[in-house]
Scaffold this motif. Structure first.
Motif, PDB file in Angstrom:
ATOM      1  N   ARG A  76     -37.495  36.177  48.317  1.00  0.00           N
ATOM      2  CA  ARG A  76     -36.218  35.459  48.264  1.00  0.00           C
ATOM      3  C   ARG A  76     -35.073  36.405  47.932  1.00  0.00           C
ATOM      4  NH1 ARG A  76     -39.208  31.713  45.285  1.00  0.00           N
ATOM      5  NH2 ARG A  76     -38.268  32.444  43.369  1.00  0.00           N
ATOM      6  N   GLN A  77     -35.329  37.367  47.037  1.00  0.00           N
ATOM      7  CA  GLN A  77     -34.284  38.316  46.647  1.00  0.00           C
ATOM      8  C   GLN A  77     -33.874  39.175  47.834  1.00  0.00           C
ATOM      9  OE1 GLN A  77     -34.382  41.958  45.912  1.00  0.00           O
ATOM     10  NE2 GLN A  77     -32.251  41.819  45.303  1.00  0.00           N
ATOM     11  N   TRP A  83     -27.616  38.778  52.854  1.00  0.00           N
ATOM     12  CA  TRP A  83     -26.345  38.055  53.014  1.00  0.00           C
ATOM     13  C   TRP A  83     -25.330  38.394  51.931  1.00  0.00           C
ATOM     14  CZ3 TRP A  83     -25.284  35.575  57.330  1.00  0.00           C
ATOM     15  CH2 TRP A  83     -26.338  35.207  58.140  1.00  0.00           C
ATOM     16  N   LEU A  84     -25.759  38.466  50.701  1.00  0.00           N
ATOM     17  CA  LEU A  84     -24.812  38.605  49.595  1.00  0.00           C
ATOM     18  C   LEU A  84     -24.226  40.009  49.439  1.00  0.00           C
ATOM     19  CD1 LEU A  84     -26.478  36.381  46.849  1.00  0.00           C
ATOM     20  CD2 LEU A  84     -24.513  35.858  48.291  1.00  0.00           C
ATOM     21  N   VAL A  85     -24.980  41.042  49.759  1.00  0.00           N
ATOM     22  CA  VAL A  85     -24.458  42.405  49.609  1.00  0.00           C
ATOM     23  C   VAL A  85     -23.281  42.656  50.564  1.00  0.00           C
ATOM     24  CG1 VAL A  85     -25.031  44.854  49.872  1.00  0.00           C
ATOM     25  CG2 VAL A  85     -26.544  43.349  48.574  1.00  0.00           C
ATOM     26  N   PRO A  86     -23.417  42.374  51.877  1.00  0.00           N
ATOM     27  CA  PRO A  86     -22.253  42.584  52.754  1.00  0.00           C
ATOM     28  C   PRO A  86     -21.063  41.679  52.408  1.00  0.00           C
ATOM     29  CG  PRO A  86     -24.237  42.341  54.069  1.00  0.00           C
ATOM     30  CD  PRO A  86     -24.605  42.031  52.663  1.00  0.00           C
ATOM     31  N   MET A 123     -20.071  44.835  46.309  1.00  0.00           N
ATOM     32  CA  MET A 123     -21.412  44.977  46.871  1.00  0.00           C
ATOM     33  C   MET A 123     -22.460  44.949  45.761  1.00  0.00           C
ATOM     34  SD  MET A 123     -22.506  47.806  49.677  1.00  0.00           S
ATOM     35  CE  MET A 123     -22.867  49.196  48.635  1.00  0.00           C
ATOM     36  N   ILE A 124     -22.183  45.643  44.668  1.00  0.00           N
ATOM     37  CA  ILE A 124     -23.099  45.630  43.524  1.00  0.00           C
ATOM     38  C   ILE A 124     -23.199  44.217  42.947  1.00  0.00           C
ATOM     39  CG2 ILE A 124     -23.416  46.470  41.153  1.00  0.00           C
ATOM     40  CD1 ILE A 124     -22.169  49.142  42.165  1.00  0.00           C
ATOM     41  N   SER A 125     -22.084  43.516  42.901  1.00  0.00           N
ATOM     42  CA  SER A 125     -22.100  42.128  42.412  1.00  0.00           C
ATOM     43  C   SER A 125     -22.939  41.239  43.322  1.00  0.00           C
ATOM     44  CB  SER A 125     -20.677  41.579  42.338  1.00  0.00           C
ATOM     45  OG  SER A 125     -19.917  42.325  41.431  1.00  0.00           O
ATOM     46  N   GLY A 126     -22.861  41.453  44.628  1.00  0.00           N
ATOM     47  CA  GLY A 126     -23.691  40.693  45.572  1.00  0.00           C
ATOM     48  C   GLY A 126     -25.165  40.946  45.359  1.00  0.00           C
ATOM     49  N   TRP A 127     -25.527  42.216  45.105  1.00  0.00           N
ATOM     50  CA  TRP A 127     -26.929  42.531  44.863  1.00  0.00           C
ATOM     51  C   TRP A 127     -27.407  41.882  43.559  1.00  0.00           C
ATOM     52  CZ3 TRP A 127     -29.642  45.009  41.001  1.00  0.00           C
ATOM     53  CH2 TRP A 127     -30.990  45.229  41.275  1.00  0.00           C
ATOM     54  N   LEU A 128     -26.590  41.956  42.509  1.00  0.00           N
ATOM     55  CA  LEU A 128     -26.958  41.311  41.244  1.00  0.00           C
ATOM     56  C   LEU A 128     -27.088  39.802  41.409  1.00  0.00           C
ATOM     57  CD1 LEU A 128     -24.791  43.294  38.665  1.00  0.00           C
ATOM     58  CD2 LEU A 128     -27.285  43.256  38.834  1.00  0.00           C
ATOM     59  N   SER A 133     -30.243  34.952  41.302  1.00  0.00           N
ATOM     60  CA  SER A 133     -30.400  33.627  41.907  1.00  0.00           C
ATOM     61  C   SER A 133     -31.785  33.439  42.508  1.00  0.00           C
ATOM     62  CB  SER A 133     -29.324  33.393  42.970  1.00  0.00           C
ATOM     63  OG  SER A 133     -29.483  34.305  44.031  1.00  0.00           O
ATOM     64  N   ALA A 134     -32.507  34.519  42.789  1.00  0.00           N
ATOM     65  CA  ALA A 134     -33.857  34.404  43.344  1.00  0.00           C
ATOM     66  C   ALA A 134     -34.895  34.108  42.270  1.00  0.00           C
ATOM     67  CB  ALA A 134     -34.225  35.695  44.067  1.00  0.00           C
ATOM     68  N   GLY A 135     -34.517  34.158  41.012  1.00  0.00           N
ATOM     69  CA  GLY A 135     -35.474  34.026  39.922  1.00  0.00           C
ATOM     70  C   GLY A 135     -35.948  32.621  39.621  1.00  0.00           C
ATOM     71  N   GLY A 136     -35.265  31.596  40.098  1.00  0.00           N
ATOM     72  CA  GLY A 136     -35.657  30.229  39.778  1.00  0.00           C
ATOM     73  C   GLY A 136     -36.919  29.812  40.495  1.00  0.00           C
ATOM     74  N   ILE A 137     -37.708  28.939  39.856  1.00  0.00           N
ATOM     75  CA  ILE A 137     -38.918  28.397  40.477  1.00  0.00           C
ATOM     76  C   ILE A 137     -39.029  26.931  40.097  1.00  0.00           C
ATOM     77  CG2 ILE A 137     -40.441  29.056  38.588  1.00  0.00           C
ATOM     78  CD1 ILE A 137     -42.580  29.612  40.749  1.00  0.00           C
TER      79      ILE A 137
END
Length: 188
Positions: A76-77, A83-86, A123-128, A133-137
């Motif tokens: 998911r990350q 999408w989020l980095v660009p 870009m760094i903010s998008g990666w973070l 956001s991928a951590g939820g389950i």
């Protein structure tokens, strides 16, 4: 996708169940057979015959994304980062250009790199953002995973069947099999 996990006593009942499903022409998207975490000698000596066209992927419990939240989170990350980095770079570049702040110039960087450095921060903010956001389950899936891990540690084989969403699980065939438990899992 309709997914169910069938808990079986051995490898042979899994093979027989897949053959029955194949005979009934059940459309199966994916079929994974998970060996027990506490593997018995019987299960290592019994091999599927390669001449038969059975579409079972034999795997380890921890190598399946459905059963391993860490693998699913990493996947998911990566998808979110695409999408989020660009978009973060474009947003940072746009923000630097619109506000004309001199944040980096005040820190000693050349004035020409102000907008580019703003894009890099975005870009760094998008990666973070993709990382956190991928951590939820889903808690319901987490409870099912604990139960499945416990069954696997007790020496049971797990057969994961994925069918198209419009196809109902073949309950009659599944109940006829020598299964201990059938668990349906919602992936979404």
């Amino acid at each position: 996708m309709s997914t169910c996990v069938i808990v079986l006593k051995g490898k042979l009942p899994a093979r027989e169940l897949v053959l029955k499903l194949k005979e009934a022409q059940t459309p199966i998207l994916n079929c994974d057979l998970i060996e027990p975490l506490k593997n018995e000698k019987e299960s290592k000596n019994l091999n599927l015959e390669p001449s038969e066209e059975i579409f079972i992927n034999e795997a380890n419990f921890n190598s399946i994304k459905l059963l391993n939240p860490t693998l699913a989170r990493k996947d998911r990350q990566k998808t979110l980062a695409i999408w989020l980095v660009p978009f973060g770079f474009i947003a940072g570049l746009s923000f630097s250009q619109m506000t004309e702040l001199k944040t980096f110039s005040d820190m000693g960087f050349p004035n020409q790199f102000e907008k580019l450095l703003g894009g890099l921060v975005g870009m760094i903010s998008g990666w973070l953002g993709s990382f956190f956001s991928a951590g939820g389950i889903n808690q319901d899936i987490d409870d099912d995973l604990r139960a499945l891990r416990k069954k696997s540690e007790q020496g049971f084989w797990l057969l994961i069947l994925e069918l198209p969403i419009e196809i109902e699980l073949p309950w009659k065939t599944l109940k006829e099999a020598d299964s201990l438990e059938i668990i349906t899992i919602d992936k979404e």
